[in-house]
Design a protein around this motif. Structure first.
Motif, short mmCIF file in Angstrom:
data_model
loop_
_atom_site.label_atom_id
_atom_site.label_comp_id
_atom_site.label_asym_id
_atom_site.label_seq_id
_atom_site.Cartn_x
_atom_site.Cartn_y
_atom_site.Cartn_z
N ARG A 32 0.84 -1.21 0.00
CA ARG A 32 0.00 0.00 0.00
C ARG A 32 0.87 1.25 0.00
O ARG A 32 1.92 1.29 0.64
CB ARG A 32 -0.91 0.02 1.22
CG ARG A 32 -1.92 -1.11 1.24
CD ARG A 32 -2.88 -0.98 2.41
NE ARG A 32 -3.84 -2.08 2.40
CZ ARG A 32 -4.92 -2.14 3.18
NH1 ARG A 32 -5.17 -1.14 4.03
NH2 ARG A 32 -5.73 -3.18 3.11
N VAL A 33 0.44 2.26 -0.71
CA VAL A 33 1.14 3.54 -0.68
C VAL A 33 1.07 4.10 0.73
O VAL A 33 -0.02 4.18 1.32
CB VAL A 33 0.50 4.54 -1.67
CG1 VAL A 33 1.16 5.91 -1.54
CG2 VAL A 33 0.63 4.03 -3.10
N PRO A 34 2.21 4.45 1.34
CA PRO A 34 2.18 5.02 2.68
C PRO A 34 1.26 6.24 2.75
O PRO A 34 1.28 7.10 1.88
CB PRO A 34 3.64 5.42 2.92
CG PRO A 34 4.43 4.50 2.05
CD PRO A 34 3.58 4.30 0.83
N GLY A 35 0.44 6.28 3.79
CA GLY A 35 -0.50 7.38 3.94
C GLY A 35 -1.88 7.07 3.44
O GLY A 35 -2.82 7.86 3.67
N LEU A 108 -1.46 11.59 -2.63
CA LEU A 108 -2.44 11.25 -1.59
C LEU A 108 -2.58 12.37 -0.57
O LEU A 108 -3.69 12.72 -0.14
CB LEU A 108 -2.01 9.96 -0.87
CG LEU A 108 -2.41 8.63 -1.47
CD1 LEU A 108 -1.82 7.50 -0.63
CD2 LEU A 108 -3.93 8.47 -1.55
N SER A 109 -1.44 12.94 -0.18
CA SER A 109 -1.46 13.99 0.85
C SER A 109 -2.17 15.26 0.37
O SER A 109 -2.60 16.08 1.19
CB SER A 109 -0.03 14.33 1.28
OG SER A 109 0.67 15.03 0.25
N LYS A 110 -2.29 15.41 -0.94
CA LYS A 110 -3.00 16.57 -1.51
C LYS A 110 -4.49 16.30 -1.68
O LYS A 110 -5.22 17.16 -2.18
CB LYS A 110 -2.39 16.95 -2.86
CG LYS A 110 -0.90 17.28 -2.81
CD LYS A 110 -0.61 18.47 -1.92
CE LYS A 110 0.88 18.79 -1.93
NZ LYS A 110 1.21 19.94 -1.01
N GLY A 111 -4.93 15.11 -1.27
CA GLY A 111 -6.36 14.82 -1.32
C GLY A 111 -6.84 14.16 -2.58
O GLY A 111 -8.02 14.28 -2.93
N TYR A 112 -5.95 13.42 -3.26
CA TYR A 112 -6.34 12.68 -4.45
C TYR A 112 -6.37 11.19 -4.14
O TYR A 112 -5.45 10.66 -3.51
CB TYR A 112 -5.36 12.92 -5.60
CG TYR A 112 -5.23 14.36 -6.03
CD1 TYR A 112 -6.22 14.97 -6.79
CD2 TYR A 112 -4.11 15.11 -5.68
CE1 TYR A 112 -6.11 16.29 -7.19
CE2 TYR A 112 -3.99 16.43 -6.07
CZ TYR A 112 -4.99 17.02 -6.82
OH TYR A 112 -4.87 18.34 -7.20
N ALA A 113 -7.40 10.51 -4.62
CA ALA A 113 -7.38 9.05 -4.64
C ALA A 113 -6.53 8.62 -5.83
O ALA A 113 -6.47 9.31 -6.85
CB ALA A 113 -8.79 8.49 -4.76
N ILE A 114 -5.87 7.49 -5.70
CA ILE A 114 -5.01 6.98 -6.76
C ILE A 114 -5.54 5.65 -7.24
O ILE A 114 -5.81 4.75 -6.44
CB ILE A 114 -3.55 6.82 -6.28
CG1 ILE A 114 -2.98 8.18 -5.86
CG2 ILE A 114 -2.68 6.18 -7.35
CD1 ILE A 114 -1.64 8.09 -5.15
N VAL A 115 -5.70 5.51 -8.55
CA VAL A 115 -6.06 4.22 -9.14
C VAL A 115 -4.96 3.86 -10.13
O VAL A 115 -4.56 4.68 -10.95
CB VAL A 115 -7.45 4.23 -9.80
CG1 VAL A 115 -8.49 4.70 -8.79
CG2 VAL A 115 -7.50 5.11 -11.03
#
Length: 363
Positions: A32-35, A108-115
């Protein structure tokens, strides 16, 4: 890092329309991506060279309460990992976690979901069509479709970002995102770093004695992977007939192991020594290669960003700079930024420009 194998294909759905989800599972913590607040692995239908094809990918959700309208989506088009199914992003994680996880954690820290699509046939049943831009674009768009249909916390607003192989995939996705996504998605733009521009021109020259010397482990690996991609996409070309037995054996091996395991197999090898006849003897080979792996130079309908390291030797940097100049001359909505770094370092350096660029796309 997780090295588990994909031992069986999932049960397939009767509906094979693009973006239809076949299975959804929790993603192992190790990859998993940290955070990320949570992460999942999806298997879904997409479009391959000959029709419906299976693909898979990972979904990473940011922490905190879901914003009104859902989390905006960043579709991550990853770089080269290796062709074996066990190398897929949603199975093993990134090849260079210290690089990719730091990069993705920023988004992620900027508030984006990642797919993150694995691309068709990678990690699931079917061949992997390495550098087939249209197949990769379908895989990326259909991963966004599958993810937004499965998780209500995701917005239909999205961008695509990519590095290396994924930079080519991201730009081809950018060209076709509106067409492939249809009215159900709201595509906003793209970011690409380490773009492999004009590689098709190099591949067209391959043959006995060309190149006459080894061009380095990384480039040798990419070239063997491209031969695999051509073989998978165009069986009628009979790529094996252009290769020596050692060449065939190397392509076969490339399709079963990961990048870091395969690289030593071609370290010091002159790729030209693996050929019995030149690829240029294929009728119309230049057009075949351009349609297969060439990155579009027009038709973009949303802004996109290209970051290129001036010390990058994994792609042909002068070709990438020339490619960006042609895009500008063609009136495409491109922003180009050079960086005093190599293939890997440009990812981190470019964030200072690409993060505000993407924020404006969602503004």
């Amino acid at each position: 890092m997780l090295f588990s194998l994909v031992v069986a294909a999932p049960a397939v759905a009767d509906d094979r329309s693009p973006g239809t989800v076949v299975s959804a599972d929790s993603l192992p913590v190790e990859i998993r991506v940290p955070g990320s607040a949570d992460a999942y692995r999806l298997t879904y239908w997409t479009t391959g060279p000959d029709g419906p094809a299976l693909s898979s990918g990972a979904v990473y959700l940011p922490p905190g309460p879901t914003p009104a309208g859902g989390w905006p989506v960043v579709a991550w088009a990853h770089g080269t990992l290796g062709l074996g199914d066990q190398c897929a992003y949603s199975v093993r994680g990134p090849l260079r976690p210290e690089r990719d996880f730091a990069y993705l954690s920023t988004w992620l820290s900027k508030g984006y979901a990642i797919v993150a699509s694995d691309y068709a046939g990678h990690g699931v049943a079917g061949p992997t069509h390495y550098l087939n831009g249209i197949v990769e674009a379908h895989s990326v768009v259909d991963m966004v479709k599958a993810s937004t249909a499965t998780y209500a916390s995701l917005s239909d607003r999205w961008v695509v970002i990519g590095q290396s192989q994924g930079a080519g995939a991201a730009l081809t996705t950018a060209r076709y995102a509106t067409e492939f996504g249809g009215s159900g998605l709201d595509y906003r733009g793209a970011v690409a770093t380490g773009v492999p521009a004009d590689i098709e021109d190099v591949v067209a020259l391959l043959g006995p004695g060309v190149p006459p010397i080894a061009v380095g482990e990384n480039l040798n690996t990419y070239l063997v992977y491209i031969l695999s991609g051509l073989r998978a996409t165009f069986p009628a070309l009979n790529i094996d007939s252009f290769l020596t037995q050692r060449g065939v054996d190397l392509v076969n091996r490339a399709e079963t192991v990961c990048y870091d395991e395969f690289g030593p197999s071609v370290d010091g090898v002159a790729i030209g020594s693996l050929f019995t006849k030149p690829l240029s003897s294929i009728p119309g080979v230049s057009d075949i290669l351009r349609n297969f792996m060439g990155i579009p130079e027009n038709g973009y309908d949303r802004p996109f960003f290209i970051g290129q390291g001036l010390l990058d030797t994994d792609v042909v940097t002068p070709a990438t700079i020339a490619f960006a100049a042609r895009l500008t001359a063609n009136g495409q909505p491109v922003t180009f930024r050079p960086y005093p770094s190599d293939h890997d370092g440009t990812m981190a350096l470019s964030l200072a420009d690409s993060v505000p660029f993407v924020a404006r796309l969602f503004g």
